[in-house]
Write a protein that holds these residues in place. Structure first.
Motif: not given
Length: 334
Positions: A12-15, A34-39, A50-55
């Motif tokens: 999961f990345t910004t670029y 996704l754009g500006a992810c942080n964690d 399984e699920f990913a939780l993306v800040g």
């Protein structure tokens, strides 16, 4: 030949600049921009799904990563305060989310993870926090925006009891200094004092009265993240600063803590770059190393850490805190 270190990785990345990806012993199976992810964190449902939780800068994304790992499915987005920092941890089927803008700690129900929703926020202890860790039914908030007794904001540790997970109750605080990150195991908290370069080890067996056992000061600045090995014999820290590396400490005797190894990637500008977060699963250390992507290091011999895999999707080496901010290795399906 089969290599036991080859791992699947959902990014999961910004670029992503595919032509500049560097990779070794990791098999990327999906990329979600996704754009500006942080964690990032994870949740395993009782049936093993399984699920990913993306800040994200604007809230929290929930992705189904089991139905088709090659094409993760967004099952929910929980709008939050706009913040460059958002951290997530799970207790039962609840996800707790901090940010540094306001609104307290968001509480998201994953009881039906395909239809997640926000049940409320905990605001009575602090409007903001940089990070949190959850262990044994308690949440430990750090870098919070609310001090007690006249202490300045952005202080220490706030401890919340989660027996009623939708209505956490504050049961204690530790406010000797600002804490940036924390790891808790066996009623012992390992806490990062980034501004003074110290690792605090704190007895939290009495949640109403946390007691410092030792402050191990090993630098003037930088102690940003910490994790402890399964046998609790070694602590690994990551220093967030220019020239910030990974350090491994023998902590078997709290009165005689010794640094046994330093690790950094073999990259030409590493002395001017920074590590971010560190996590340990079994004998492997997983590192989000900003411009150097995800690094995986074998620490079965803590005195001789050896890199066994990496995935560096960030284009070039520009910036200090650009690139990979987070990695989550604790999926139950490997």
């Amino acid at each position: 030949m089969f290599n036991k270190y080859i791992l699947n990785l959902i990014i999961f990345t910004t670029y992503l600049a595919a032509q500049q990806v560097e990779i070794d012993n990791i098999r990327p199976i999906a990329h979600v921009d996704l754009g500006a992810c942080n964690d990032v964190w994870g949740y395993t449902a009782p049936d093993g799904h399984e699920f990913a939780l993306v800040g994200h800068r604007t809230g929290t994304y929930i992705f189904d990563v089991s139905t088709n790992p090659h094409d993760p499915i967004e099952v929910g987005f929980i709008l939050g305060e706009t913040s460059s920092w958002r951290d997530l941890k799970v207790h039962g089927y609840y996800c707790y989310v901090t940010n540094e803008t306001g609104g307290g700690v968001d509480i998201i129900s994953l009881e039906d993870p395909f239809n997640p929703y926000k049940v409320g926020s905990h605001t009575s202890s602090t409007p903001t926090a940089h990070n949190l860790f959850i262990a044994d039914g308690y949440a430990y908030l750090v870098g919070s925006g609310g001090g007690l007794g006249g202490t300045p904001s952005w202080q220490g540790i706030i401890i919340l009891e989660l027996s009623d997970p939708e209505n956490p109750t504050e049961v204690g605080r530790w406010e000797e200094t600002y804490i940036h990150d924390i790891f808790v195991k066996n009623d012992t908290a390992y806490a990062c004092d980034i501004y003074n370069g110290s690792l605090f080890i704190i007895d939290v067996s009495d949640k109403t009265n946390p007691t410092t056992m030792v402050e191990h000061n090993y630098s003037n600045y930088g102690c940003h993240a910490v994790w402890v090995t399964d046998d609790s014999k070694y602590a690994v820290t990551g220093d967030e600063e220019s020239g910030g590396y990974v350090y491994i400490f023998d902590i078997q005797d709290f009165n005689n803590i010794n640094m046994v190894a330093t690790w950094y990637p073999d990259e030409p500008q590493v002395q001017n770059k920074s590590v971010h977060n560190v996590l340990i699963k079994d004998d492997l250390l997983y590192i989000s190393y900003y411009v150097y992507g995800t690094r995986i290091v074998d620490i079965s011999d803590p005195y001789d850490p050896i890199e066994v895999g990496y995935y560096d999707w960030y284009p070039g080496q520009q910036g200090l805190y650009s690139g990979n901010w987070g990695v989550y290795p604790f999926t139950e399906n490997g």
